[in-house]
Design a protein around this motif. Structure first.
Motif, PDB file in Angstrom:
ATOM      1  N   VAL A  85      47.014  19.433  -0.834  1.00  0.00           N
ATOM      2  CA  VAL A  85      47.903  18.946  -1.892  1.00  0.00           C
ATOM      3  C   VAL A  85      47.421  19.541  -3.214  1.00  0.00           C
ATOM      4  CG1 VAL A  85      48.848  16.931  -3.070  1.00  0.00           C
ATOM      5  CG2 VAL A  85      48.289  16.801  -0.635  1.00  0.00           C
ATOM      6  N   TRP A  86      48.177  20.481  -3.764  1.00  0.00           N
ATOM      7  CA  TRP A  86      47.776  21.160  -4.983  1.00  0.00           C
ATOM      8  C   TRP A  86      48.409  20.501  -6.202  1.00  0.00           C
ATOM      9  CZ3 TRP A  86      44.020  23.482  -2.926  1.00  0.00           C
ATOM     10  CH2 TRP A  86      44.132  24.201  -1.743  1.00  0.00           C
ATOM     11  N   LEU A  87      47.774  20.671  -7.346  1.00  0.00           N
ATOM     12  CA  LEU A  87      48.332  20.165  -8.592  1.00  0.00           C
ATOM     13  C   LEU A  87      49.538  21.006  -9.005  1.00  0.00           C
ATOM     14  CD1 LEU A  87      45.024  19.525 -10.574  1.00  0.00           C
ATOM     15  CD2 LEU A  87      46.486  17.812  -9.454  1.00  0.00           C
ATOM     16  N   LYS A  88      50.507  20.345  -9.607  1.00  0.00           N
ATOM     17  CA  LYS A  88      51.740  21.035 -10.021  1.00  0.00           C
ATOM     18  C   LYS A  88      52.144  20.538 -11.402  1.00  0.00           C
ATOM     19  CE  LYS A  88      54.701  17.681  -7.634  1.00  0.00           C
ATOM     20  NZ  LYS A  88      53.580  16.754  -7.403  1.00  0.00           N
ATOM     21  N   PRO A  89      52.977  21.305 -12.112  1.00  0.00           N
ATOM     22  CA  PRO A  89      53.419  20.871 -13.434  1.00  0.00           C
ATOM     23  C   PRO A  89      54.024  19.477 -13.412  1.00  0.00           C
ATOM     24  CG  PRO A  89      53.995  23.155 -13.084  1.00  0.00           C
ATOM     25  CD  PRO A  89      53.470  22.652 -11.772  1.00  0.00           C
ATOM     26  N   GLY A  90      53.641  18.666 -14.385  1.00  0.00           N
ATOM     27  CA  GLY A  90      54.096  17.281 -14.462  1.00  0.00           C
ATOM     28  C   GLY A  90      53.094  16.281 -13.931  1.00  0.00           C
ATOM     29  N   ASP A  91      52.141  16.718 -13.100  1.00  0.00           N
ATOM     30  CA  ASP A  91      51.104  15.819 -12.607  1.00  0.00           C
ATOM     31  C   ASP A  91      50.192  15.374 -13.759  1.00  0.00           C
ATOM     32  OD1 ASP A  91      51.991  16.009 -10.014  1.00  0.00           O
ATOM     33  OD2 ASP A  91      50.445  17.418  -9.350  1.00  0.00           O
ATOM     34  N   ILE A  92      49.630  14.188 -13.608  1.00  0.00           N
ATOM     35  CA  ILE A  92      48.638  13.668 -14.549  1.00  0.00           C
ATOM     36  C   ILE A  92      47.362  13.370 -13.768  1.00  0.00           C
ATOM     37  CG2 ILE A  92      48.027  11.840 -16.162  1.00  0.00           C
ATOM     38  CD1 ILE A  92      50.275  13.588 -17.175  1.00  0.00           C
ATOM     39  N   VAL A  93      46.260  13.951 -14.218  1.00  0.00           N
ATOM     40  CA  VAL A  93      44.974  13.751 -13.556  1.00  0.00           C
ATOM     41  C   VAL A  93      44.054  12.970 -14.491  1.00  0.00           C
ATOM     42  CG1 VAL A  93      43.020  14.841 -12.394  1.00  0.00           C
ATOM     43  CG2 VAL A  93      45.261  15.966 -12.381  1.00  0.00           C
ATOM     44  N   GLU A  94      43.466  11.907 -13.960  1.00  0.00           N
ATOM     45  CA  GLU A  94      42.501  11.106 -14.711  1.00  0.00           C
ATOM     46  C   GLU A  94      41.168  11.111 -13.973  1.00  0.00           C
ATOM     47  OE1 GLU A  94      45.003   7.578 -16.811  1.00  0.00           O
ATOM     48  OE2 GLU A  94      44.782   7.438 -14.628  1.00  0.00           O
ATOM     49  N   VAL A  95      40.099  11.386 -14.696  1.00  0.00           N
ATOM     50  CA  VAL A  95      38.750  11.266 -14.157  1.00  0.00           C
ATOM     51  C   VAL A  95      38.037  10.187 -14.957  1.00  0.00           C
ATOM     52  CG1 VAL A  95      36.592  12.424 -13.587  1.00  0.00           C
ATOM     53  CG2 VAL A  95      38.738  13.730 -13.586  1.00  0.00           C
ATOM     54  N   GLU A  96      37.578   9.149 -14.271  1.00  0.00           N
ATOM     55  CA  GLU A  96      36.929   8.027 -14.933  1.00  0.00           C
ATOM     56  C   GLU A  96      35.485   7.894 -14.481  1.00  0.00           C
ATOM     57  OE1 GLU A  96      37.568   3.231 -15.788  1.00  0.00           O
ATOM     58  OE2 GLU A  96      38.949   4.311 -14.445  1.00  0.00           O
ATOM     59  N   VAL A  97      34.593   7.702 -15.431  1.00  0.00           N
ATOM     60  CA  VAL A  97      33.183   7.440 -15.152  1.00  0.00           C
ATOM     61  C   VAL A  97      32.818   6.145 -15.863  1.00  0.00           C
ATOM     62  CG1 VAL A  97      30.802   8.236 -15.406  1.00  0.00           C
ATOM     63  CG2 VAL A  97      32.629   9.893 -14.921  1.00  0.00           C
ATOM     64  N   ASN A  98      32.311   5.174 -15.102  1.00  0.00           N
ATOM     65  CA  ASN A  98      31.990   3.889 -15.701  1.00  0.00           C
ATOM     66  C   ASN A  98      30.950   4.050 -16.807  1.00  0.00           C
ATOM     67  OD1 ASN A  98      30.092   4.345 -13.350  1.00  0.00           O
ATOM     68  ND2 ASN A  98      29.144   2.500 -14.184  1.00  0.00           N
ATOM     69  N   GLY A  99      31.210   3.391 -17.914  1.00  0.00           N
ATOM     70  CA  GLY A  99      30.303   3.480 -19.042  1.00  0.00           C
ATOM     71  C   GLY A  99      30.521   4.695 -19.920  1.00  0.00           C
ATOM     72  N   VAL A 100      31.370   5.617 -19.483  1.00  0.00           N
ATOM     73  CA  VAL A 100      31.639   6.819 -20.274  1.00  0.00           C
ATOM     74  C   VAL A 100      33.077   6.808 -20.778  1.00  0.00           C
ATOM     75  CG1 VAL A 100      31.635   9.347 -20.330  1.00  0.00           C
ATOM     76  CG2 VAL A 100      29.914   8.124 -18.975  1.00  0.00           C
ATOM     77  N   GLY A 101      34.053   6.755 -19.864  1.00  0.00           N
ATOM     78  CA  GLY A 101      35.438   6.722 -20.289  1.00  0.00           C
ATOM     79  C   GLY A 101      36.359   7.370 -19.286  1.00  0.00           C
TER      80      GLY A 101
END
Length: 287
Positions: free
Chosen positions: A260-276
């Motif tokens: 499953v590849w990323l495509k235009p319109g996708d939103i990716v969030e990376v969360e690290v506790n204590g960081v953001g």
């Protein structure tokens, strides 16, 4: 404390984030201290914290454009296959290696929080990799593990975006697929190391359009953070402003069947506790 580089009304400055507001520190620690990079390189992070604590915020966070927390890292060092179940994820029958895989990225391959990652016309295989990033604050060579944390100024987050088929172009390297312009991201800020109470239990999650794809903690790292600082500083002198991306958990798009590849319109969030949370959209490169 959280430190950001930002742009407001065409002017680049830096500051501390407090309660969703920004204390603008531009010029308050000297005329030559204009970015978070300068703070780190000149060893002024603690001084900036002290000053910021005495000042009232100047502007709301949502009124500024966030830039990369380290604009011009001296080195961008990345660690591959560092979570225990990622080696099995490759399904190639290989044993866990004694030493970590290391590669480098260029600063131009990374955008800031809120900017779009760019899918190049050469490939549709743009993939995500959520990672915890160390910002080096004190120089050192052959740093003992027992002293590793004292060399870390703070933490930030990377989406270590990869062009998967270009990673496999050659037998012994991944450089091409890891360095397409604006294929990854860094941000949203640097959280100072005194905010980190336990490096061995930091949680990293990656979500695509709200769906959790990656979820693991540093307790499952095969090569822990202190070891990485020691190992990497053995072959290169770490300098203030260098950054180290410490590896990504299982669950990247390449490991789905079918991928499953990323495509235009996708939103990716990376969360690290204590960081953001580092958040980016996807767009196609205009050529």
């Amino acid at each position: 404390m959280k430190f950001i580089n930002f742009e407001k009304d065409g002017k680049v400055s830096f500051g501390a984030v407090r309660d969703d507001k920004v204390v603008d520190l531009g010029g308050r620690l000297g005329d030559d201290i204009r970015t978070v990079d300068d703070l780190v390189v000149h060893g002024l992070v603690n001084a900036a914290k002290d000053i910021a604590a005495t000042l009232e915020p100047d502007i709301a966070l949502d009124q500024v454009k966030l830039l990369k927390p380290i604009l011009k890292p001296g080195k961008v060092i990345c660690v591959g296959v560092n979570y225990a179940n990622r080696n099995e994820e490759y399904k190639d029958g290989s044993e866990v290696k004694k030493y970590p895989s290391i590669f480098m990225r260029t600063p131009g391959s990374l955008v800031a929080h809120g900017e779009n990652l760019v899918r190049p016309p050469e490939s549709e295989q743009l993939d995500y990799e959520g990672e915890i990033v160390l910002v080096i604050g004190k120089a050192g060579r052959r740093i003992p593990e027992s002293e590793a944390y004292s060399h870390i100024a703070g933490l930030t987050i990377m989406n270590e975006g990869s062009i998967r088929d270009w990673i496999r172009h050659a037998k012994f390297n991944v450089t091409q697929g890891k360095n397409f312009e604006r294929s990854g991201s860094l941000g949203p800020w640097m959280v100072t190391s005194d905010e980190v109470t336990d490096y061995s239990n930091l949680r990293v999650q990656t979500r695509v359009n709200g769906e959790t794809r990656q979820d693991d903690t540093t307790a499952n790292m095969m090569y822990p953070i202190a070891y990485l600082v020691n190992y990497i500083s053995t072959f290169t002198k770490l300098q203030p402003g260098d950054i180290i991306a410490t590896g990504t958990p299982t669950g990247a798009g390449a490991r789905f069947d079918p991928p499953v590849w990323l495509k235009p319109g996708d939103i990716v969030e990376v969360e690290v506790n204590g960081v953001g949370i580092l958040r980016n959209g996807i767009e196609d490169e205009v050529v």
